[in-house]
Design a protein around this motif. Structure first.
Motif, PDB file in Angstrom:
ATOM      1  N   TRP A  11       6.450-103.745  -2.409  1.00 28.31           N
ATOM      2  CA  TRP A  11       6.803-103.288  -1.062  1.00 28.31           C
ATOM      3  C   TRP A  11       5.570-102.901  -0.271  1.00 28.31           C
ATOM      4  CZ3 TRP A  11       5.830 -98.530   1.170  1.00 28.31           C
ATOM      5  CH2 TRP A  11       5.482 -97.473   0.331  1.00 28.31           C
ATOM      6  N   HIS A  38       3.830-105.125   2.398  1.00 26.20           N
ATOM      7  CA  HIS A  38       4.554-105.470   3.625  1.00 26.20           C
ATOM      8  C   HIS A  38       4.671-104.265   4.558  1.00 26.20           C
ATOM      9  CE1 HIS A  38       5.652-109.145   1.460  1.00 26.20           C
ATOM     10  NE2 HIS A  38       5.982-108.355   0.455  1.00 26.20           N
ATOM     11  N   ALA A  86       5.481-107.956   8.477  1.00 24.44           N
ATOM     12  CA  ALA A  86       6.763-108.270   7.851  1.00 24.44           C
ATOM     13  C   ALA A  86       7.063-109.764   7.834  1.00 24.44           C
ATOM     14  CB  ALA A  86       7.886-107.540   8.579  1.00 24.44           C
ATOM     15  N   LEU A  97       8.353-111.291   4.496  1.00 22.35           N
ATOM     16  CA  LEU A  97       9.713-110.859   4.169  1.00 22.35           C
ATOM     17  C   LEU A  97      10.737-111.502   5.088  1.00 22.35           C
ATOM     18  CD1 LEU A  97       9.428-107.029   3.376  1.00 22.35           C
ATOM     19  CD2 LEU A  97       9.454-108.973   1.793  1.00 22.35           C
ATOM     20  N   THR A 111       9.721 -99.246   6.683  1.00 21.26           N
ATOM     21  CA  THR A 111      11.133 -99.459   7.003  1.00 21.26           C
ATOM     22  C   THR A 111      11.344 -99.653   8.502  1.00 21.26           C
ATOM     23  OG1 THR A 111      11.538 -97.055   7.029  1.00 21.26           O
ATOM     24  CG2 THR A 111      11.959 -98.233   4.964  1.00 21.26           C
ATOM     25  N   TRP A 143      10.260-103.259   9.201  1.00 23.61           N
ATOM     26  CA  TRP A 143      11.243-104.247   8.725  1.00 23.61           C
ATOM     27  C   TRP A 143      12.445-104.304   9.657  1.00 23.61           C
ATOM     28  CZ3 TRP A 143      11.036-101.784   3.176  1.00 23.61           C
ATOM     29  CH2 TRP A 143       9.767-102.036   2.629  1.00 23.61           C
ATOM     30  N   VAL A 159      14.079-108.190   9.509  1.00 25.16           N
ATOM     31  CA  VAL A 159      14.141-108.610   8.101  1.00 25.16           C
ATOM     32  C   VAL A 159      15.575-108.430   7.602  1.00 25.16           C
ATOM     33  CG1 VAL A 159      13.337-108.113   5.761  1.00 25.16           C
ATOM     34  CG2 VAL A 159      11.722-108.041   7.678  1.00 25.16           C
ATOM     35  N   ILE A 218      17.358-107.316   5.204  1.00 26.77           N
ATOM     36  CA  ILE A 218      17.186-106.470   4.024  1.00 26.77           C
ATOM     37  C   ILE A 218      18.447-105.666   3.749  1.00 26.77           C
ATOM     38  CG2 ILE A 218      16.147-104.574   5.350  1.00 26.77           C
ATOM     39  CD1 ILE A 218      14.284-104.131   2.877  1.00 26.77           C
ATOM     40  N   ALA A 240      17.321-101.482   6.592  1.00 30.23           N
ATOM     41  CA  ALA A 240      16.063-100.725   6.644  1.00 30.23           C
ATOM     42  C   ALA A 240      16.286 -99.315   7.182  1.00 30.23           C
ATOM     43  CB  ALA A 240      15.045-101.470   7.495  1.00 30.23           C
TER      44      ALA A 240
END
Length: 300
Positions: free
Chosen positions: A51, A54, A58, A61, A86, A89, A94, A96, A100
């Motif tokens: 992690w 990144h 980003a 990702l 976060t 992201w 992203v 995710i 995030a």
């Protein structure tokens, strides 16, 4: 896309600890293998990436159709970087899971105050911007106990957590915000129960017990885990109450709780990098894998 045994595999990313973090090198690869084996059941191929690679950019990702933050152990030791990452992201779009935004707010245990405000039972807690011995001494009488737990609000795996008895001095004070709670003897006597949910559906439950003489239930401190085949309805109800209080869509959640004389209380809602205990899951993690596969469809 990859192909294996005639099957098309979709590559997704799994965020792992920092490569220079020695604390987890011996443990997280085995957990990654369990996660990878489970994801393969839904034709997903896990690509590990630290992690900490990144935080500034980003782009790598964002190229994945799905990113899982499930192995970012140790983030609490670099919390400013974690919050910065976060936010990045989220801004970069992203894909995710969990979102995030959740990975941000769930990193500080003060979220428990907000859940408590919705009616969710948590242990009695004294919140402190900078814990002092006077606060600890006052907590014994406030909680009518001879033993308290002191821990940072940003922590994980019992990091910087102390158990103190009346008259004992705190020698390793948390830096910054902290929480003081009465020690729950039920935690040692009966253990802590974790309920796992994937895609909003209950998967399995695990009871975690500390080794004799300790209060920490984590495996690195000798904790023992065993499956709970039929968790109490009251425990399920508390977990569902917690999930209902969270607005963001969750791919996964581990709800940790302890049964006290007054009922079940929430210890933590683990929404960042919890161990899923997939070796204890009756389906070996298939529900988790199918929830991840379904999230790919939602993301398109």
């Amino acid at each position: 896309m990859l192909r294996a045994g005639g099957q098309t595999l979709t590559e997704i990313a799994i965020l792992t600890p920092a490569v220079d973090d020695p604390a987890y090198k011996s443990h997280w690869p085995a957990v990654l293998e369990r996660l990878s084996d489970a994801l393969a059941m839904a034709n997903l191929s896990a690509v590990p990436t630290a992690w900490t690679d990144h935080i500034e950019d980003a782009a790598r990702l964002a190229a994945f159709p799905l990113v899982l933050g499930v192995l970012t152990w140790g983030y609490y030791e670099r919390h400013p970087d974690w919050l910065r990452a976060t936010r990045l992201w989220a801004e970069a779009g992203v894909q995710i899971a969990n979102p995030a935004t959740v990975l941000g707010w769930n990193s500080d245990k003060t979220y428990l105050r907000k859940l408590e405000a919705t009616g969710i039972a948590i242990p009695p807690t004294l919140w402190s911007a900078a814990v002092t011995q006077d606060q600890i001494d006052a907590a014994y009488d406030q909680f009518d106990t001879d033993t308290v737990i002191v821990k940072p609000t940003v922590s994980g795996g019992a990091w910087k957590t102390s158990r103190l008895s009346r008259g004992e001095r705190l020698t390793d004070a948390p830096a910054g915000h902290a929480m003081i709670q009465p020690f729950l003897p039920e935690l040692v006597a009966n253990g802590e129960m974790s309920l796992l949910f994937f895609g909003g559906w209950f998967s399995h439950a695990v009871l975690k017990r500390a080794r004799p003489g300790d209060f920490r239930i984590q495996v690195q401190y000798g904790g023992q885990y065993e499956p709970v085949l039929d968790p109490p309805m009251e425990a399920i109800a508390l977990a569902e109450q917690v999930l209902a209080a969270i607005a963001e869509p969750l791919l996964y959640a581990r709800i940790d709780m302890v049964e006290t004389p007054g009922g079940w209380v929430l210890m933590e809602a683990e929404l960042i990098e919890p161990d899923f205990y997939l070796s204890q899951a009756p389906d070996g993690g298939r529900l988790f894998a199918e929830a991840a596969r379904a999230r790919l469809t939602i993301g398109r």
